[in-house]
Design an enzyme around this catalytic site. Structure first.
Site, PDB file in Angstrom:
ATOM      1  CD  GLU A 179      -2.336   1.274   2.870  1.00 37.39           C
ATOM      2  OE1 GLU A 179      -2.914   2.305   3.210  1.00 37.39           O
ATOM      3  OE2 GLU A 179      -2.265   0.252   3.587  1.00 37.39           O
ATOM      4  CG  ASP A 232      -0.514   1.700   6.338  1.00 31.10           C
ATOM      5  OD1 ASP A 232       0.614   1.200   6.158  1.00 31.10           O
ATOM      6  OD2 ASP A 232      -0.830   2.840   5.940  1.00 31.10           O
ATOM      7  CG  ASP A 285      -7.976   4.390   4.964  1.00 28.45           C
ATOM      8  OD1 ASP A 285      -9.188   4.204   4.766  1.00 28.45           O
ATOM      9  OD2 ASP A 285      -7.469   5.516   5.092  1.00 28.45           O
ATOM     10  CG  ASP A 302      -4.733   2.208   8.700  1.00 22.84           C
ATOM     11  OD1 ASP A 302      -4.976   1.403   7.775  1.00 22.84           O
ATOM     12  OD2 ASP A 302      -4.143   3.287   8.513  1.00 22.84           O
TER      13      ASP A 302
END
Length: 682
Positions: A473, A546, A550, A548
């Site tokens: 990402e 990541d 997203d 998280d």
């Protein structure tokens, strides 16, 4: 010889002594090799072979093999129901971790076996390839192929207990330590139950990996069986969770289709359904009583399908309740029937002109949810996995049944027929538009570097069995990954933002996407029906995002693409998720990493009284190349999660639920479960 004596030996003498030892060892090995006689042949008796090589019989000693032990017992009960004996199965996961399966079938025979000279139930549970599945008079159809199921489960159990009811009389026998008779068969007396069998077993964790039984996996299996057998009622009692659930679907596979399409926008409410029993000739077997005539089979076919507004298909096939994930002749017959009927209908009703290009299988399958279930007394499978049906006579039977029911439906329901044709026309237009885009991403050879995407930092090895592709990402994390990786076998493909949600997108849009084209080209095996697993350029496709919200969204977008367009990648265990650390923990200059809040608390407890510094990583880009390597990419320490598909239909439903057009069920789910979310990164 001590060290002082060693000092006085010349190099030449030392070499000579070593040579003498080598010659002596070689002579000893030759003598051993020559002693190949009767005592060299080891015979594995009874169920020893199963305990020696359990993977040959149940696939693995891990969690899949553990549940396979359960399926073998349940399948025996289902075979009773399929043959017209009994309707009820109760599966219990006990508090102590054993599994108990009870049915109201005929009960395993208890009389003395004429050849073995011991009770038949003992033979069935201790001898491989012993069972009624080899007698077509005992079972008209059977999910078991080899007659080894119950005995294999016994072989891999610490103990097994069996209660049998026959003619209102109850019998009991039990085994221990992999199938050894512990209590001889005995009559317990009269019972109110006319007939049936109860089998309870506890796995032997000295052979099997010590994993608990999975509640959801058992539920999924029982629901599937109930859908495929409309007369069956299955009950699952989980004493560990204190739950009891009943599965009974009088509509059978019609209910199955409704379940699959639950979170999809249906074109219409009706499920097209048909069932038929057909007497047909075997394509390659002769009647044992008259070799001049082909063997005759009574084949049962059930077909149910319904169109929705999605751009993917959900076609699932079964033979004798066995999931044939790789399709086979029944799937081929179904597709042939659809194509023939729809093209004929479109021509007859002027939706197509004589010179127009006809509808293809891909056009007709787009947005289709379908179940094809056949019952065959003598199923033949390609390979050892029972995942592809090979009986050629099935193709024409399913083709005929599908054609008849679908043509009747289209003629009697012109409004629904028009909706189907309009959707297929759109699919055809989309296919024609996407062909050029697909040609552009098709590779000349798996390692033609000229055709690789420019953003790909490829590895130097061409050995696809060891190479890895990290889909990363963002450019920042991609840069760190390129610098920190092992260039020999690790390739890096950075993504710019979130990829297209393929669950909602038309096919031409998908193949116009630069990010998706880059992935297809890098992996090198094609897409959809042209996908060839043997052409993959990397053994591991690792999604590195990541830790998280997203990152999780990007991961599910990628998984949706792989599931819909490269499903064998997931089915054969090539897709992984990297697990980056959440925290960097420094205690007196000693650096550690925590991958969860629990690990962080453990580090805090273990820390000395020196200075503590804790850094919460918000993204991969915060790590320098060295940190990214030592936490997330180094095979000796990294954590990878391998994605698998235990139940393709359940996976299909979940992807539709999470990524599909129907927002209301998702909104309801979020409103009910938002209170459970922790550490939500905004």
């Amino acid at each position: 010889m001590d060290n002082n004596e060693d000092k006085h030996i010349s190099d030449e003498e030392l070499i000579n002594r070593n040579m003498e030892l080598v010659v002596e060892e070689e002579q000893h090995m030759m003598n051993q090799a020559q002693e190949y006689n009767a005592s060299s042949i080891h015979v594995l008796k009874g169920l020893e072979a199963v305990r020696k090589r359990p993977g040959m019989y149940i696939g693995s000693t891990g969690v899949n093999g553990l549940h396979h032990m359960v399926w073998e017992i349940i399948d025996n009960s289902i075979d009773e129901i399929a043959s017209g004996y009994g309707n009820n199965i109760i599966v219990t996961l006990t508090k102590q971790g054993s599994i108990r399966v009870e049915d109201d079938g005929r009960g395993i025979p208890v009389e003395m076996h004429p050849e073995e000279g011991r009770p038949t139930v003992e033979v069935v549970l201790t001898v491989l390839h012993a069972g009624g599945k080899f007698d077509n008079n005992a079972y008209k159809t059977s999910g078991g192929l080899h007659g080894v199921g119950a005995s294999v489960t016994n072989a891999l159990s610490k103990w097994m207990k069996v209660w049998i009811a026959r003619n209102y009389t109850e019998y009991y026998i039990d085994f221990k330590d992999g199938g050894k008779v512990n209590t001889q068969l005995k009559e317990l007396g009269k019972t109110e139950k006319k007939s049936g069998t109860i089998v309870e077993f506890y796995p032997d964790f000295t052979v099997m990996e010590n994993e608990p039984f999975d509640h959801d996996r058992i539920v999924s299996r029982l629901k599937k069986i109930a859908y495929l057998n409309k007369t069956a009622t299955l009950v699952f009692i989980d004493e560990q969770m204190n739950t009891k659930d009943t599965y009974h679907y009088p509509e059978g596979i019609i209910s199955y289709i409704k379940d699959i399409n639950h979170d999809k926008n249906k074109l219409f409410d009706t499920v097209v359904y048909g069932a038929k029993e057909v007497n047909t000739k075997s394509a390659n077997r002769v009647d044992p009583n008259d070799p001049t005539k082909p063997l005759m089979y009574l084949i049962k076919v059930e077909v149910a399908f319904q169109y929705n507004q999605s751009y993917s298909s959900s076609l699932y096939t079964f033979c004798n309740n066995i999931d044939t994930a790789e399709g086979g002749t029944h799937e081929e017959g179904f597709k042939l029937g659809l194509v023939k009927v729809l093209n004929n209908y479109a021509l007859r009703n002027k939706f197509l002109k004589e010179n127009d290009e006809k509808y293809s299988k891909d056009d007709i399958l787009e947005g289709l949810a379908a179940i094809v279930s056949v019952k065959h007394p003598d199923p033949q499978y390609d390979g050892q996995t029972k995942q592809k049906l090979g009986n050629t006579e099935i193709r024409q039977v399913v083709n005929a049944v599908t054609s008849n029911i679908f043509e009747k439906f289209l003629n009697e329901n012109p409004q629904e027929a028009s909706l189907i044709i309009n959707k297929i026309n759109l699919a055809k237009e989309s296919r024609l538009k996407s062909q050029a885009a697909k040609e552009a991403v098709r590779r000349k050879s798996p390692f033609d570097s000229n055709s690789l995407p420019g953003k790909l930092a490829d590895c130097s090895t061409k050995d696809h069995t060891i190479s890895e592709l990290y889909i990363v990402e963002g450019d920042s994390a991609g840069g760190s990954a390129k610098l920190g990786r092992d260039r020999y076998y690790q390739a890096i493909l950075p993504l710019r933002g979130k990829i297209l949600n393929v669950e909602k997108a038309k096919i031409e849009r998908i193949f116009e996407s630069e990010e998706i084209n880059a992935m297809i080209t890098a992996i090198g095996a094609g897409v959809m029906t042209e996908f060839n697993i043997e052409k993959i350029r990397y053994d591991k496709i690792v999604i590195m995002t990541d830790a998280d919200v997203d990152g999780a969204h990007i991961r599910i977008l990628l998984l949706t693409f792989f599931f819909r367009y490269m499903k064998p990648l997931i089915e054969q265990g090539h897709v992984y998720a990297a697990v980056p650390p959440l925290y960097k923990f420094v205690n007196d200059k000693k650096i550690s990493y925590a991958y969860s809040d629990d690990e962080l608390e453990q580090l805090k407890k273990q820390a000395n009284n020196g200075k503590i510094d804790i850094q919460r990583y918000k993204g991969l880009g915060e790590m320098n190349p060295e940190q990214l390597w030592e936490t997330t990419m180094d095979p000796s320490v990294r954590k990878l999660y391998c994605f698998t598909i235990d139940d393709a239909i359940e996976a299909d439903k979940q992807f539709s639920f999470l990524m599909g057009d129907d927002v209301l069920p998702r909104k309801d789910f979020i409103s009910k479960n938002a209170k459970f979310v922790k550490n939500l990164d905004i």
